[in-house]
Design a protein around this motif. Structure first.
Motif, PDB file in Angstrom:
ATOM      1  N   MET A  32      98.618  42.105 134.569  1.00  0.00           N
ATOM      2  CA  MET A  32      98.062  42.997 133.510  1.00  0.00           C
ATOM      3  C   MET A  32      99.303  42.812 132.672  1.00  0.00           C
ATOM      4  O   MET A  32      98.620  42.430 131.421  1.00  0.00           O
ATOM      5  N   ALA A  33     100.639  41.902 132.936  1.00  0.00           N
ATOM      6  CA  ALA A  33     100.710  41.342 131.492  1.00  0.00           C
ATOM      7  C   ALA A  33     100.364  39.941 130.973  1.00  0.00           C
ATOM      8  O   ALA A  33     100.126  39.573 129.831  1.00  0.00           O
ATOM      9  N   ASP A  34      99.687  39.146 132.248  1.00  0.00           N
ATOM     10  CA  ASP A  34      99.045  38.049 131.741  1.00  0.00           C
ATOM     11  C   ASP A  34      98.072  38.334 130.741  1.00  0.00           C
ATOM     12  O   ASP A  34      97.362  37.985 130.350  1.00  0.00           O
ATOM     13  N   LYS A  35      96.801  39.650 131.711  1.00  0.00           N
ATOM     14  CA  LYS A  35      95.193  39.832 131.125  1.00  0.00           C
ATOM     15  C   LYS A  35      95.602  40.809 129.570  1.00  0.00           C
ATOM     16  O   LYS A  35      94.772  40.657 128.657  1.00  0.00           O
ATOM     17  N   CYS A  36      96.568  41.155 129.662  1.00  0.00           N
ATOM     18  CA  CYS A  36      96.453  42.820 128.566  1.00  0.00           C
ATOM     19  C   CYS A  36      98.140  42.004 127.774  1.00  0.00           C
ATOM     20  O   CYS A  36      97.592  42.850 126.673  1.00  0.00           O
ATOM     21  N   GLY A  37      98.459  41.875 127.746  1.00  0.00           N
ATOM     22  CA  GLY A  37     100.051  41.411 127.110  1.00  0.00           C
ATOM     23  C   GLY A  37     100.520  42.780 127.414  1.00  0.00           C
ATOM     24  O   GLY A  37     101.916  42.918 126.058  1.00  0.00           O
ATOM     25  N   VAL A  38     101.061  43.646 128.206  1.00  0.00           N
ATOM     26  CA  VAL A  38     101.413  44.578 128.221  1.00  0.00           C
ATOM     27  C   VAL A  38     103.044  43.932 129.132  1.00  0.00           C
ATOM     28  O   VAL A  38     103.267  42.610 129.652  1.00  0.00           O
ATOM     29  N   SER A  39     104.111  44.659 129.569  1.00  0.00           N
ATOM     30  CA  SER A  39     105.404  44.190 129.587  1.00  0.00           C
ATOM     31  C   SER A  39     105.880  43.243 130.762  1.00  0.00           C
ATOM     32  O   SER A  39     104.430  44.437 131.900  1.00  0.00           O
ATOM     33  N   ALA A  40     106.183  42.444 131.263  1.00  0.00           N
ATOM     34  CA  ALA A  40     106.151  42.420 132.514  1.00  0.00           C
ATOM     35  C   ALA A  40     106.728  42.417 133.639  1.00  0.00           C
ATOM     36  O   ALA A  40     107.612  41.921 134.368  1.00  0.00           O
ATOM     37  N   ASP A  41     108.632  43.282 132.640  1.00  0.00           N
ATOM     38  CA  ASP A  41     109.057  44.064 133.365  1.00  0.00           C
ATOM     39  C   ASP A  41     109.106  45.044 133.550  1.00  0.00           C
ATOM     40  O   ASP A  41     108.891  45.847 133.572  1.00  0.00           O
ATOM     41  N   PRO A  42     109.406  45.028 135.729  1.00  0.00           N
ATOM     42  CA  PRO A  42     109.488  46.265 136.478  1.00  0.00           C
ATOM     43  C   PRO A  42     110.255  47.241 135.915  1.00  0.00           C
ATOM     44  O   PRO A  42     109.787  48.489 136.100  1.00  0.00           O
ATOM     45  N   GLY A  43     111.193  47.249 134.937  1.00  0.00           N
ATOM     46  CA  GLY A  43     112.359  48.017 134.849  1.00  0.00           C
ATOM     47  C   GLY A  43     111.853  48.463 133.614  1.00  0.00           C
ATOM     48  O   GLY A  43     112.717  49.673 132.938  1.00  0.00           O
ATOM     49  N   HIS A  44     110.674  47.748 132.547  1.00  0.00           N
ATOM     50  CA  HIS A  44     110.248  48.948 132.062  1.00  0.00           C
ATOM     51  C   HIS A  44     109.323  49.448 131.712  1.00  0.00           C
ATOM     52  O   HIS A  44     108.184  49.888 132.819  1.00  0.00           O
ATOM     53  N   THR A  45     109.526  51.230 131.930  1.00  0.00           N
ATOM     54  CA  THR A  45     109.083  52.447 132.450  1.00  0.00           C
ATOM     55  C   THR A  45     108.500  53.962 131.890  1.00  0.00           C
ATOM     56  O   THR A  45     107.931  53.992 132.187  1.00  0.00           O
ATOM     57  N   VAL A  46     108.411  53.740 130.270  1.00  0.00           N
ATOM     58  CA  VAL A  46     108.592  54.408 129.256  1.00  0.00           C
ATOM     59  C   VAL A  46     108.146  53.516 128.499  1.00  0.00           C
ATOM     60  O   VAL A  46     108.613  52.878 127.496  1.00  0.00           O
ATOM     61  N   GLY A  47     107.693  55.127 127.385  1.00  0.00           N
ATOM     62  CA  GLY A  47     106.682  54.627 126.514  1.00  0.00           C
ATOM     63  C   GLY A  47     105.170  54.636 126.575  1.00  0.00           C
ATOM     64  O   GLY A  47     104.935  53.996 127.355  1.00  0.00           O
ATOM     65  N   PRO A  48     104.787  54.432 125.338  1.00  0.00           N
ATOM     66  CA  PRO A  48     103.770  52.838 124.906  1.00  0.00           C
ATOM     67  C   PRO A  48     103.363  51.666 125.617  1.00  0.00           C
ATOM     68  O   PRO A  48     104.576  51.255 125.539  1.00  0.00           O
TER      69      PRO A  48
ATOM     70  N   LEU B 295      85.979  48.535 143.640  1.00  0.00           N
ATOM     71  CA  LEU B 295      86.537  47.995 144.241  1.00  0.00           C
ATOM     72  C   LEU B 295      86.718  47.055 145.753  1.00  0.00           C
ATOM     73  O   LEU B 295      87.468  48.421 145.745  1.00  0.00           O
ATOM     74  N   ASP B 296      86.815  46.476 146.336  1.00  0.00           N
ATOM     75  CA  ASP B 296      87.321  46.135 147.638  1.00  0.00           C
ATOM     76  C   ASP B 296      87.903  44.407 147.134  1.00  0.00           C
ATOM     77  O   ASP B 296      87.645  43.666 147.124  1.00  0.00           O
ATOM     78  N   PRO B 297      89.286  44.953 146.843  1.00  0.00           N
ATOM     79  CA  PRO B 297      89.995  43.270 146.472  1.00  0.00           C
ATOM     80  C   PRO B 297      90.118  42.795 147.701  1.00  0.00           C
ATOM     81  O   PRO B 297      90.712  43.078 148.979  1.00  0.00           O
ATOM     82  N   GLU B 298      90.855  41.787 147.412  1.00  0.00           N
ATOM     83  CA  GLU B 298      90.338  40.267 148.391  1.00  0.00           C
ATOM     84  C   GLU B 298      91.917  40.255 149.240  1.00  0.00           C
ATOM     85  O   GLU B 298      92.188  39.727 150.547  1.00  0.00           O
ATOM     86  N   ARG B 299      92.954  40.295 147.466  1.00  0.00           N
ATOM     87  CA  ARG B 299      94.466  40.218 147.955  1.00  0.00           C
ATOM     88  C   ARG B 299      94.582  41.030 148.319  1.00  0.00           C
ATOM     89  O   ARG B 299      93.994  42.790 148.168  1.00  0.00           O
ATOM     90  N   ASP B 300      96.546  41.451 148.603  1.00  0.00           N
ATOM     91  CA  ASP B 300      97.302  42.616 149.306  1.00  0.00           C
ATOM     92  C   ASP B 300      97.984  42.137 147.922  1.00  0.00           C
ATOM     93  O   ASP B 300      99.263  42.151 147.799  1.00  0.00           O
ATOM     94  N   TRP B 301      97.783  43.543 146.618  1.00  0.00           N
ATOM     95  CA  TRP B 301      97.744  43.414 145.209  1.00  0.00           C
ATOM     96  C   TRP B 301      99.206  44.023 145.459  1.00  0.00           C
ATOM     97  O   TRP B 301      99.805  45.538 146.082  1.00  0.00           O
ATOM     98  N   ASP B 302     100.249  44.141 145.036  1.00  0.00           N
ATOM     99  CA  ASP B 302     101.663  45.250 144.989  1.00  0.00           C
ATOM    100  C   ASP B 302     101.988  45.363 143.748  1.00  0.00           C
ATOM    101  O   ASP B 302     101.315  44.666 142.845  1.00  0.00           O
ATOM    102  N   ALA B 303     102.679  46.879 143.266  1.00  0.00           N
ATOM    103  CA  ALA B 303     102.976  47.056 142.131  1.00  0.00           C
ATOM    104  C   ALA B 303     103.480  45.969 141.104  1.00  0.00           C
ATOM    105  O   ALA B 303     102.915  45.745 140.128  1.00  0.00           O
ATOM    106  N   ARG B 304     104.272  45.097 141.675  1.00  0.00           N
ATOM    107  CA  ARG B 304     104.902  44.270 141.178  1.00  0.00           C
ATOM    108  C   ARG B 304     104.096  43.062 140.969  1.00  0.00           C
ATOM    109  O   ARG B 304     104.263  42.499 139.649  1.00  0.00           O
ATOM    110  N   GLY B 305     103.049  42.843 141.327  1.00  0.00           N
ATOM    111  CA  GLY B 305     102.061  41.796 141.367  1.00  0.00           C
ATOM    112  C   GLY B 305     100.849  42.501 140.558  1.00  0.00           C
ATOM    113  O   GLY B 305     100.795  41.871 139.532  1.00  0.00           O
ATOM    114  N   LEU B 306     101.230  43.453 140.613  1.00  0.00           N
ATOM    115  CA  LEU B 306      99.807  44.086 139.170  1.00  0.00           C
ATOM    116  C   LEU B 306     100.151  44.383 137.706  1.00  0.00           C
ATOM    117  O   LEU B 306     100.188  43.588 137.245  1.00  0.00           O
TER     118      LEU B 306
END
Length: 271
Positions: free
Chosen positions: A60-76, A45-56
């Motif tokens: 991914m929280a929106d698309k998959c349901g993962v935690s939206a909290d950047p401070g959540h760093t461990v666990g499944p 993929l050649d992304p059109e936007r400049d995605w940073d980790a926080r934006g990703l």
């Protein structure tokens, strides 16, 4: 017929959704690498936007349901089964439209030990519906950079599904192949179609570089992706990928059989 409720229960019981085997640490590492435009996670993929980790993380929280909290760093990591079900519905809809048009299709997987059976059943059903399942450039060499250095693989097909295997692998056509994220195999296959003056696929079905590589070239592509594969979801957000279904892509191969039945039923391709 497998009901939506029964499939939701299966997704959770098989850990295809809900808490999955992919760790938060793995996912966050992939987001950082994607933000740095590391080709290992861009998947072609050649992304059109400049995605940073926080934006990703937010995506991914929106698309998959993962935690939206950047401070959540461990666990499944966690996938919302409702998002998986919605993705499978859209996935089936794209297949249904391809079948109605009897469109040429291409299927490929970077997870042959896990997902080959899933895709092979889809290939069989699409073929029975009158779609031409393309298998170009069989046996062609593909040089892929891996963590072990540059490796040469051969493009092969099993039941209409593309994969790559080591040149030394015995028994071409057997159900073994290499795990790969690379978009080079789909580029090789599509290049052979174009050079031969043949009709390109109208729909590509698969995962990893098979989907992103095709989508980047402007071919409609749909696929499955785990929480540590942000490229498919970025592609979906930016319009290069039509459907990205969030689920664990590395559980036991038989755990995907209920998904096969569900998708084929929703696509009106059950036999």
């Amino acid at each position: 017929m497998l009901s939506t409720g029964a499939l939701r229960a299966h997704l959770l019981a098989a850990r295809l959704a809900g808490p999955v085997a992919t760790s938060r640490e793995e996912s966050l590492r992939s987001y950082r690498l994607f933000a740095a435009r590391d080709p290992r996670v861009l998947l072609g993929l050649d992304p059109e936007r400049d995605w940073d980790a926080r934006g990703l993380i937010a995506l991914m929280a929106d698309k998959c349901g993962v935690s939206a909290d950047p401070g959540h760093t461990v666990g499944p990591d966690v996938i919302d089964p409702e998002r998986t079900l919605a993705g499978l519905e859209a996935f089936a809809g794209r297949m249904r439209r391809a079948a109605e048009r009897r469109a040429p299709v291409f299927l490929g997987t970077g997870h042959p030990h896990r997902l080959l059976g899933f895709y092979a059943e889809l290939a069989d059903a699409l073929s029975a519906a009158g779609c031409r399942v393309l298998t170009p450039a069989q046996g062609s060499s593909v040089d892929i950079t891996t963590r072990f250095g540059l490796r040469t693989y051969n493009l092969d097909y099993v039941r209409g599904v593309a994969l790559v295997r080591e040149p030394s692998a015995s028994g071409a056509g057997c159900e073994t192949g290499a795990h790969t994220h690379s978009p080079l195999p789909i580029r090789t296959a599509l290049g052979a179609v174009a050079e031969g003056g043949e009709t390109l696929p109208e729909l590509v079905i698969g995962d990893h570089g098979w989907v992103c590589g095709a989508g980047q070239l402007g071919i409609e592509a749909i696929g499955l992706a785990d929480t540590d594969d942000p490229a498919l979801f970025v592609g979906e957000a930016e319009g290069q990928v039509s459907v990205a279904v969030p689920l664990d892509d590395a559980v036991r191969s038989d755990y995907y059989r209920p998904l096969t039945r569900y998708v084929l039923n929703r696509a009106c391709l059950s036999r």
